[in-house]
Scaffold this motif. Structure first.
Motif, PDB file in Angstrom:
ATOM      1  N   GLU A  25       0.844  -1.208   0.000  1.00 55.47           N
ATOM      2  CA  GLU A  25       0.000   0.000   0.000  1.00 55.47           C
ATOM      3  C   GLU A  25       0.870   1.247   0.000  1.00 55.47           C
TER       4      GLU A  25
ATOM      5  N   ARG B  62       2.567   2.118  -3.372  1.00 55.83           N
ATOM      6  CA  ARG B  62       1.651   2.753  -4.326  1.00 55.83           C
ATOM      7  C   ARG B  62       1.365   4.194  -3.945  1.00 55.83           C
ATOM      8  N   ARG B  63       1.110   4.446  -2.674  1.00 55.35           N
ATOM      9  CA  ARG B  63       0.717   5.788  -2.239  1.00 55.35           C
ATOM     10  C   ARG B  63       1.875   6.782  -2.308  1.00 55.35           C
TER      11      ARG B  63
END
Length: 286
Positions: free
Chosen positions: A30, A33-34
């Motif tokens: 996560e 990606r962020r």
């Protein structure tokens, strides 16, 4: 969190820590990606935060450290967190120190940042139980000139309380308490481990809590320095209620809903930002 490859490591780790605390845990995939960075970069960031003792690595990600109410990180570990926020807070709080006044500086990394900005305030009398803060003033008092060391005009008079040293380089215990009880301060600048509506100001160190109580009782005005991550955190021992606080200086990361709640409880809320400006909200008391 917005995608940005160019974030400094310190900024990126602060964002990761905020996310861990807000969500109760994060996964590596996560974060990649962020933040738009590599898997290896995220893992290095999590390793760094784990070494500081603020997150615990688990398979595929990280979670907040357990037993936060009693865990007391050392000075160096705390120094690495929320650096920008601490500088903003210190800049705003320095304007609240009266030239020629008697002030107290309690321990903590945010107060240490403030001490570095107070060396230019003329004729201060400073009482502190922070070894680090005292070192700042002692280093600034005697600049070396061509003619040798000389006292700087208007340099602060510094009193170090004595006492037993804590992991955060703060002096506490009966010696410190006795010194503080006999004095009176125009302003106390104090950092906290946690601050909340219910528990007030708190710390995981019982002896430090007692010394902080004496600081609060000896000050005409109590100014708390706390970045946005401290709100809602509760340490093992409370040492002051919110109605004993005259002003809170925090950073722009504090949510608007929390700002409104604080403004209803305190006489003054100062929100500092990176531009050097600050917003002051007058509360209902005072």
């Amino acid at each position: 969190m917005s995608d940005n490859q160019n974030l400094l490591a310190e900024q990126r780790r602060a964002l990761i820590l905020d996310e861990v605390r807000r969500r109760g845990g994060v996964r590596v995939n996560e974060l990649t990606r962020r933040l738009n960075v590599s898997d290896m970069t995220v893992r290095r960031d999590l390793d760094a935060l784990a070494r500081l003792g603020v997150v615990e690595k688990v398979h595929g990600g990280a979670v907040p450290v357990a037993e936060a109410t009693t865990h007391e990180p050392g000075f160096e570990a705390k120094s690495a967190l929320e650096l920008a926020a601490k500088e903003d807070i210190a800049r705003a709080a320095a304007r609240m120190a009266p030239p020629g006044g008697a002030i107290a500086l309690a321990g903590g990394t945010t107060v240490f940042a403030l001490a570095q900005r107070l060396v230019d305030v003329p004729d201060l009398t400073v009482v502190t139980n922070s070894v680090r803060a005292a070192d700042v003033f002692h280093s600034a008092q005697r600049p070396v000139t061509a003619a040798g060391p000389s006292a700087r005009p208007g340099a602060a008079t510094v009193v170090l309380t004595g006492g037993v040293r804590t992991p955060s380089d703060t002096l506490v215990g009966p010696v410190a308490d006795a010194a503080i009880r006999s004095l009176h301060f125009d302003v106390l600048f104090i950092g906290v481990h946690g601050i909340s509506a219910e528990a007030g100001l708190s710390t995981p160190n019982l002896a430090e809590a007692e010394t902080n109580r004496h600081f609060v009782r000896s000050a005409r005005r109590v100014v708390v320095l706390a970045d946005h991550t401290k709100w809602g955190t509760v340490g093992l021992s409370s040492f002051a209620l919110l109605d004993e606080v005259d002003a809170l200086v925090t950073d722009a990361g504090l949510p608007e809903t929390v700002r409104r709640e604080i403004a209803e409880r305190l006489p003054e809320l100062v929100v500092a930002d990176a531009s050097g400006d600050s917003t002051t909200c007058d509360g209902v008391r005072g």
